[in-house]
Scaffold this motif. Structure first.
Motif, PDB file in Angstrom:
ATOM      1  N   GLN A 186       7.484   1.796 -14.242  1.00 43.15           N
ATOM      2  CA  GLN A 186       7.010   3.156 -14.505  1.00 43.15           C
ATOM      3  C   GLN A 186       7.750   4.175 -13.644  1.00 43.15           C
ATOM      4  OE1 GLN A 186       4.698   4.257 -16.884  1.00 43.15           O
ATOM      5  NE2 GLN A 186       5.042   2.158 -17.595  1.00 43.15           N
ATOM      6  N   ALA A 187       8.028   3.788 -12.385  1.00 39.91           N
ATOM      7  CA  ALA A 187       8.747   4.692 -11.479  1.00 39.91           C
ATOM      8  C   ALA A 187      10.169   4.935 -11.976  1.00 39.91           C
ATOM      9  CB  ALA A 187       8.768   4.093 -10.071  1.00 39.91           C
ATOM     10  N   TYR A 188      10.842   3.878 -12.451  1.00 41.90           N
ATOM     11  CA  TYR A 188      12.195   4.019 -12.997  1.00 41.90           C
ATOM     12  C   TYR A 188      12.181   4.842 -14.282  1.00 41.90           C
ATOM     13  CZ  TYR A 188      14.773   0.921  -9.870  1.00 41.90           C
ATOM     14  OH  TYR A 188      15.408   0.382  -8.777  1.00 41.90           O
ATOM     15  N   SER A 189      11.157   4.643 -15.111  1.00 43.58           N
ATOM     16  CA  SER A 189      11.042   5.382 -16.376  1.00 43.58           C
ATOM     17  C   SER A 189      10.864   6.872 -16.121  1.00 43.58           C
ATOM     18  CB  SER A 189       9.853   4.855 -17.189  1.00 43.58           C
ATOM     19  OG  SER A 189      10.022   3.489 -17.490  1.00 43.58           O
ATOM     20  N   THR A 190      10.082   7.197 -15.091  1.00 44.75           N
ATOM     21  CA  THR A 190       9.839   8.599 -14.742  1.00 44.75           C
ATOM     22  C   THR A 190      11.132   9.288 -14.324  1.00 44.75           C
ATOM     23  OG1 THR A 190       7.614   8.027 -13.987  1.00 44.75           O
ATOM     24  CG2 THR A 190       8.497  10.138 -13.259  1.00 44.75           C
ATOM     25  N   ILE A 191      11.963   8.553 -13.566  1.00 48.65           N
ATOM     26  CA  ILE A 191      13.239   9.116 -13.103  1.00 48.65           C
ATOM     27  C   ILE A 191      14.182   9.349 -14.282  1.00 48.65           C
ATOM     28  CG2 ILE A 191      15.311   8.625 -11.752  1.00 48.65           C
ATOM     29  CD1 ILE A 191      13.527   7.172  -9.772  1.00 48.65           C
ATOM     30  N   GLU A 192      14.206   8.382 -15.221  1.00 50.97           N
ATOM     31  CA  GLU A 192      15.091   8.504 -16.379  1.00 50.97           C
ATOM     32  C   GLU A 192      14.694   9.684 -17.262  1.00 50.97           C
ATOM     33  OE1 GLU A 192      15.057   4.796 -18.377  1.00 50.97           O
ATOM     34  OE2 GLU A 192      16.167   3.727 -16.810  1.00 50.97           O
ATOM     35  N   VAL A 193      13.370   9.891 -17.410  1.00 46.65           N
ATOM     36  CA  VAL A 193      12.876  11.009 -18.222  1.00 46.65           C
ATOM     37  C   VAL A 193      13.288  12.340 -17.610  1.00 46.65           C
ATOM     38  CG1 VAL A 193      10.792  12.210 -18.983  1.00 46.65           C
ATOM     39  CG2 VAL A 193      10.957   9.736 -19.208  1.00 46.65           C
ATOM     40  N   LYS A 194      13.202  12.405 -16.264  1.00 46.74           N
ATOM     41  CA  LYS A 194      13.583  13.643 -15.571  1.00 46.74           C
ATOM     42  C   LYS A 194      15.076  13.909 -15.724  1.00 46.74           C
ATOM     43  CE  LYS A 194       9.898  13.547 -12.105  1.00 46.74           C
ATOM     44  NZ  LYS A 194       9.574  13.434 -10.676  1.00 46.74           N
ATOM     45  N   TYR A 212       4.991  -3.588 -12.806  1.00 48.99           N
ATOM     46  CA  TYR A 212       4.665  -2.546 -13.790  1.00 48.99           C
ATOM     47  C   TYR A 212       4.853  -1.154 -13.189  1.00 48.99           C
ATOM     48  CZ  TYR A 212       1.768   0.565 -16.617  1.00 48.99           C
ATOM     49  OH  TYR A 212       1.318   1.626 -17.370  1.00 48.99           O
ATOM     50  N   LEU A 213       4.374  -0.967 -11.962  1.00 49.10           N
ATOM     51  CA  LEU A 213       4.528   0.332 -11.300  1.00 49.10           C
ATOM     52  C   LEU A 213       5.999   0.641 -11.018  1.00 49.10           C
ATOM     53  CD1 LEU A 213       1.539   0.295  -8.751  1.00 49.10           C
ATOM     54  CD2 LEU A 213       1.698   1.539 -10.915  1.00 49.10           C
ATOM     55  N   THR A 214       6.775  -0.416 -10.719  1.00 49.04           N
ATOM     56  CA  THR A 214       8.212  -0.234 -10.486  1.00 49.04           C
ATOM     57  C   THR A 214       8.901   0.257 -11.758  1.00 49.04           C
ATOM     58  OG1 THR A 214       8.184  -2.051  -8.879  1.00 49.04           O
ATOM     59  CG2 THR A 214      10.329  -1.355  -9.699  1.00 49.04           C
ATOM     60  N   ARG A 229       9.984   3.344  -5.995  1.00 53.05           N
ATOM     61  CA  ARG A 229      10.447   2.197  -6.779  1.00 53.05           C
ATOM     62  C   ARG A 229      11.136   1.139  -5.921  1.00 53.05           C
ATOM     63  NH1 ARG A 229      14.055   6.283  -7.346  1.00 53.05           N
ATOM     64  NH2 ARG A 229      16.292   5.772  -7.309  1.00 53.05           N
ATOM     65  N   VAL A 230      11.851   1.570  -4.866  1.00 53.99           N
ATOM     66  CA  VAL A 230      12.557   0.620  -4.001  1.00 53.99           C
ATOM     67  C   VAL A 230      11.554  -0.233  -3.219  1.00 53.99           C
ATOM     68  CG1 VAL A 230      14.163   0.366  -2.073  1.00 53.99           C
ATOM     69  CG2 VAL A 230      14.546   2.144  -3.794  1.00 53.99           C
ATOM     70  N   ILE A 231      10.563   0.428  -2.642  1.00 59.22           N
ATOM     71  CA  ILE A 231       9.534  -0.294  -1.879  1.00 59.22           C
ATOM     72  C   ILE A 231       8.762  -1.245  -2.790  1.00 59.22           C
ATOM     73  CG2 ILE A 231       7.418  -0.058  -0.524  1.00 59.22           C
ATOM     74  CD1 ILE A 231       8.440   2.584   0.516  1.00 59.22           C
ATOM     75  N   LEU A 232       8.415  -0.769  -3.982  1.00 57.60           N
ATOM     76  CA  LEU A 232       7.678  -1.600  -4.937  1.00 57.60           C
ATOM     77  C   LEU A 232       8.505  -2.802  -5.386  1.00 57.60           C
ATOM     78  CD1 LEU A 232       5.956   1.148  -7.126  1.00 57.60           C
ATOM     79  CD2 LEU A 232       4.801  -0.540  -5.687  1.00 57.60           C
ATOM     80  N   LEU A 233       9.807  -2.594  -5.546  1.00 58.33           N
ATOM     81  CA  LEU A 233      10.691  -3.682  -5.958  1.00 58.33           C
ATOM     82  C   LEU A 233      10.782  -4.752  -4.867  1.00 58.33           C
ATOM     83  CD1 LEU A 233      12.636  -4.830  -8.051  1.00 58.33           C
ATOM     84  CD2 LEU A 233      14.469  -3.487  -6.990  1.00 58.33           C
ATOM     85  N   VAL A 234      10.961  -4.306  -3.618  1.00 53.79           N
ATOM     86  CA  VAL A 234      11.015  -5.238  -2.482  1.00 53.79           C
ATOM     87  C   VAL A 234       9.692  -5.984  -2.351  1.00 53.79           C
ATOM     88  CG1 VAL A 234      11.209  -5.411   0.030  1.00 53.79           C
ATOM     89  CG2 VAL A 234      12.730  -3.880  -1.232  1.00 53.79           C
ATOM     90  N   TYR A 235       8.604  -5.258  -2.522  1.00 50.53           N
ATOM     91  CA  TYR A 235       7.259  -5.843  -2.443  1.00 50.53           C
ATOM     92  C   TYR A 235       7.070  -6.915  -3.523  1.00 50.53           C
ATOM     93  CZ  TYR A 235       2.140  -6.035  -2.840  1.00 50.53           C
ATOM     94  OH  TYR A 235       0.838  -6.449  -2.923  1.00 50.53           O
ATOM     95  N   SER A 236       7.516  -6.616  -4.742  1.00 47.94           N
ATOM     96  CA  SER A 236       7.408  -7.572  -5.854  1.00 47.94           C
ATOM     97  C   SER A 236       8.200  -8.840  -5.562  1.00 47.94           C
ATOM     98  CB  SER A 236       7.912  -6.940  -7.155  1.00 47.94           C
ATOM     99  OG  SER A 236       7.164  -5.798  -7.486  1.00 47.94           O
ATOM    100  N   ILE A 241       0.836  -1.209   0.000  1.00 47.32           N
ATOM    101  CA  ILE A 241       0.000   0.000   0.000  1.00 47.32           C
ATOM    102  C   ILE A 241       0.867   1.254   0.000  1.00 47.32           C
ATOM    103  CG2 ILE A 241      -1.635   1.339   1.391  1.00 47.32           C
ATOM    104  CD1 ILE A 241      -2.847  -1.331   2.312  1.00 47.32           C
ATOM    105  N   LEU A 242       1.917   1.241   0.835  1.00 41.49           N
ATOM    106  CA  LEU A 242       2.820   2.395   0.913  1.00 41.49           C
ATOM    107  C   LEU A 242       3.530   2.624  -0.420  1.00 41.49           C
ATOM    108  CD1 LEU A 242       4.137   4.558   2.724  1.00 41.49           C
ATOM    109  CD2 LEU A 242       5.891   2.875   3.312  1.00 41.49           C
ATOM    110  N   GLY A 243       4.030   1.537  -1.006  1.00 42.35           N
ATOM    111  CA  GLY A 243       4.730   1.658  -2.282  1.00 42.35           C
ATOM    112  C   GLY A 243       3.820   2.138  -3.395  1.00 42.35           C
ATOM    113  N   THR A 244       2.564   1.674  -3.383  1.00 49.59           N
ATOM    114  CA  THR A 244       1.599   2.075  -4.412  1.00 49.59           C
ATOM    115  C   THR A 244       1.229   3.545  -4.287  1.00 49.59           C
ATOM    116  OG1 THR A 244       0.668  -0.172  -4.421  1.00 49.59           O
ATOM    117  CG2 THR A 244      -0.658   1.567  -5.413  1.00 49.59           C
ATOM    118  N   LEU A 245       0.969   3.994  -3.066  1.00 50.85           N
ATOM    119  CA  LEU A 245       0.563   5.387  -2.851  1.00 50.85           C
ATOM    120  C   LEU A 245       1.714   6.366  -3.093  1.00 50.85           C
ATOM    121  CD1 LEU A 245      -1.650   4.996   0.360  1.00 50.85           C
ATOM    122  CD2 LEU A 245      -2.431   5.383  -1.986  1.00 50.85           C
ATOM    123  N   LYS A 246       2.913   5.979  -2.656  1.00 51.82           N
ATOM    124  CA  LYS A 246       4.072   6.862  -2.797  1.00 51.82           C
ATOM    125  C   LYS A 246       4.741   6.745  -4.167  1.00 51.82           C
ATOM    126  CE  LYS A 246       4.216   8.609   1.422  1.00 51.82           C
ATOM    127  NZ  LYS A 246       4.112  10.069   1.690  1.00 51.82           N
TER     128      LYS A 246
END
Length: 265
Positions: free
Chosen positions: A257-265, A253-255, A94-101, A86-91
């Motif tokens: 997307q999070a990495y892609s967002t960082i690379e774009v920035k 997928y969200l992980t 990428r690290v939390i989502l990766l650990v969760y996965s 839940i925390l990884g999804t709301l925030k």
């Protein structure tokens, strides 16, 4: 749009599993802290009555204590994983989502491997159950209906229409069977499918009587019962695995997307 739907699915699944985790955790703490109230609420207060009347049953107390710790451990684990999701999804971290996965992947592999091992080593599992049943019958069955082991065995035999582990001869090995329906009884009344007192007396003394279940073992009945509902059990396991897989793919997928967002920035 896809990212929004993915987050919704993850939050929904995690909320449901979080509720399950909290229930298990609360039940474990309740059983550990106030066993009398817990067991009475669920109609299992005979455990405490039996333990008080027979202090030698220390393993009985240890059994429900261990069960409480199992509930607490499983509840904590499920709650922790769900909160992480839940925390990884709301925030969108990428690290939390990766650990969760990764945690979901480990859980999924555990469920799959456990199911395969149970299927492969079915004979060994049945042998262990047989050993447990034989020990409980030989050492704990007294014939006194106020005793929890006797009550459990009588309930099993009456409802499954069986007698002993393999057959009625298992009662020849009992060391504590002192309360018998008749002085000449070779099997308990729960091994007979009748309520007629005269017929019941004959049945407990003659294993060949037509109302007797003396030659039908409870182990075979239990195995057949498990196999009968094997399809439902398998379907449940598949549903759980599909749910875990969906959650893992969504988190992955969200992980990404999070990495892609960082690379774009």
């Amino acid at each position: 749009m896809l990212q929004t739907h993915t987050k919704t699915v993850l939050l929904l699944f995690n909320s449901l599993f979080l509720l399950l985790g909290v229930v298990l955790l609360s039940s474990g703490i309740w059983l550990l802290g106030d066993p009398r109230h817990f067991l009475t609420t669920f109609g299992a207060d005979e455990i405490l009555v039996t333990y008080k009347s027979d202090p030698s049953l220390e393993d009985l107390k240890m059994l429900y204590t261990q069960f409480a710790y199992v509930l607490i451990s499983v509840g904590l684990f499920i709650t922790g994983v769900c909160l992480l999701g839940i925390l990884g999804t709301l925030k969108g971290n990428r690290v939390i989502l990766l650990v969760y996965s990764l945690l979901l992947f480990v859980i999924l592999m555990f469920v799959v491997i456990s199911t395969i091992l149970l299927a492969v080593y079915e004979t060994e599992v049945v042998a262990q159950i047989k050993h447990f049943l034989q020990n409980s019958l030989q050492e704990r069955y007294t014939g006194d209906s106020s005793h929890i082991f006797t009550k459990a065995w009588d309930f099993l035999q009456s409802n499954l229409k069986c007698c002993g582990v393999m057959n009625y001869t298992d009662f020849n090995q009992t060391t504590s069977w002192t309360v018998r329906y008749s002085p000449l009884a070779i099997l308990p009344a729960s091994c007979c499918s009748t309520e007629d007192k005269t017929l019941l007396t004959e049945c407990t003394e003659n294993h060949n009587l037509y109302v007797s279940n003396a030659n039908v073992g409870c182990l075979g009945r239990l195995v057949n019962l498990v196999r009968q509902y094997g399809g439902v059990t398998l379907a449940t396991i598949i549903a759980i695995c599909c749910g875990l897989l969906l959650m893992m793919l969504s988190a992955s997928y969200l992980t990404i997307q999070a990495y892609s967002t960082i690379e774009v920035k």
